[in-house]
Design a protein around this motif. Sequence first.
Motif, mmCIF file in Angstrom:
data_model
loop_
_atom_site.group_PDB
_atom_site.id
_atom_site.type_symbol
_atom_site.label_atom_id
_atom_site.label_comp_id
_atom_site.label_asym_id
_atom_site.label_seq_id
_atom_site.Cartn_x
_atom_site.Cartn_y
_atom_site.Cartn_z
ATOM 1 N N ARG A 1 6.803 3.876 4.336
ATOM 2 C CA ARG A 1 7.621 3.352 5.437
ATOM 3 C C ARG A 1 8.913 2.735 4.907
ATOM 4 N N GLN B 1 0.092 8.527 11.067
ATOM 5 C CA GLN B 1 0.996 7.446 11.457
ATOM 6 C C GLN B 1 2.417 7.713 10.965
ATOM 7 N N SER C 1 0.844 -1.204 0.000
ATOM 8 C CA SER C 1 0.000 0.000 0.000
ATOM 9 C C SER C 1 0.875 1.248 0.000
ATOM 10 N N LEU D 1 -1.453 10.355 0.814
ATOM 11 C CA LEU D 1 -1.835 9.420 1.865
ATOM 12 C C LEU D 1 -3.085 9.938 2.564
ATOM 13 N N THR E 1 -5.387 9.264 8.173
ATOM 14 C CA THR E 1 -4.983 8.320 9.213
ATOM 15 C C THR E 1 -3.553 7.855 8.989
ATOM 16 N N VAL E 2 -3.232 7.456 7.752
ATOM 17 C CA VAL E 2 -1.877 7.007 7.437
ATOM 18 C C VAL E 2 -0.903 8.173 7.553
ATOM 19 N N GLN E 3 -1.339 9.361 7.155
ATOM 20 C CA GLN E 3 -0.500 10.552 7.279
ATOM 21 C C GLN E 3 -0.082 10.766 8.729
ATOM 22 N N GLY F 1 0.986 3.669 2.205
ATOM 23 C CA GLY F 1 1.585 3.887 3.516
ATOM 24 C C GLY F 1 2.757 2.965 3.774
ATOM 25 N N THR G 1 3.960 13.002 3.129
ATOM 26 C CA THR G 1 2.600 12.478 3.326
ATOM 27 C C THR G 1 1.700 12.734 2.121
#
Length: 331
Positions: free
Chosen positions: A167, A197, A161, A190, A193-195, A163, A187
């Motif tokens: 990583r 994280q 994905s 994204l 929510t993923v941003q 996100g 970010t």
Amino acid sequence: MTEKPENILEVDNLITSFETDRGMLRAVDHVSFNVPAGKTVGIVGESGCGKSVTAMSIIRLLPQPAGRILGGQIRFHGRDLVRASDAEIHKVRGGEIGVIFQEPMAALNPVHRIGRQVSEVFRIHKNLSKKDAWDAATEMLKLVKIPAPEQRMMDYPHHLSGGMRQRIVIAMALACRPSLLIADEPTTALDVTVQAQILDLMARLQAEMGMSAILITHDLGVIAESCDQVVVMYAGRVVEQASAGELFANPLHAYTKGLLSSIPTLDMPSKSRLNTIPGMVASLADLSHGCRFCQRMGRTAPVSRERPRFAEVSPGHWVETCPECTSNIEH
């Protein structure tokens, strides 16, 4: 009395230009800022304002042969990277300075497995054996909270994905535990929510490793949450610079105020029309020598034809002192 932290990076009057059919066009125009040790400096502005070109100038990754640094200094731990040899820059880039590029899918090679790409960083900069580099890469995936890292090492980028790919890019940027991290729109694309994280992950790793960071974004919410100092760029120039708290509490330049006023707030009525800044950033070939925000706003006063002085108007708060754009300060 608390001493100021030393600067790990000092950018002084940086000038970066591109060779085009219309001659040499200046994309970064006498840009100066410092990055203190252990701190995060945010560079904010609209697309086309020179943020990414400034970052690519620091690590000498400008498009070749068109992109050139024509002036200024970039002092990293006291060394001037502008005048460093290709061999020196090769050691610094990816080793002492980590980079998170804007689009993770473009930063990863689609035809190579994740493990090969992450372990390559250790082989190049740490001279590890193939097995040791593979083991170190697996540990990095654990560090950035990739689930089942041994399995992910065998995947290709398209298996992951957005996100997860971001990583992986963070893992590659931090593999050699650099002293400076440059994150260019980390970010982008994204979901929120993923941003959150990703930002939390970067903040945690930065604190653990004691890194400094440059965070490039157009998102002032990200700047407010993550940065100690803020550099506001417009049309290749720095128009305002201050601590994050000071900038949000007391913006002085009209462009900064325009950016802040365009942020939606929780108390806004539903379906409210957001504020916008009229016009758009001029092309590099059409930029004025004088105040470029006046150019955008259609102001033709004589003062707009001369470059405004960049001055410290209060401790640590610098602004381009165009009378039209900073009417509430003394000139």
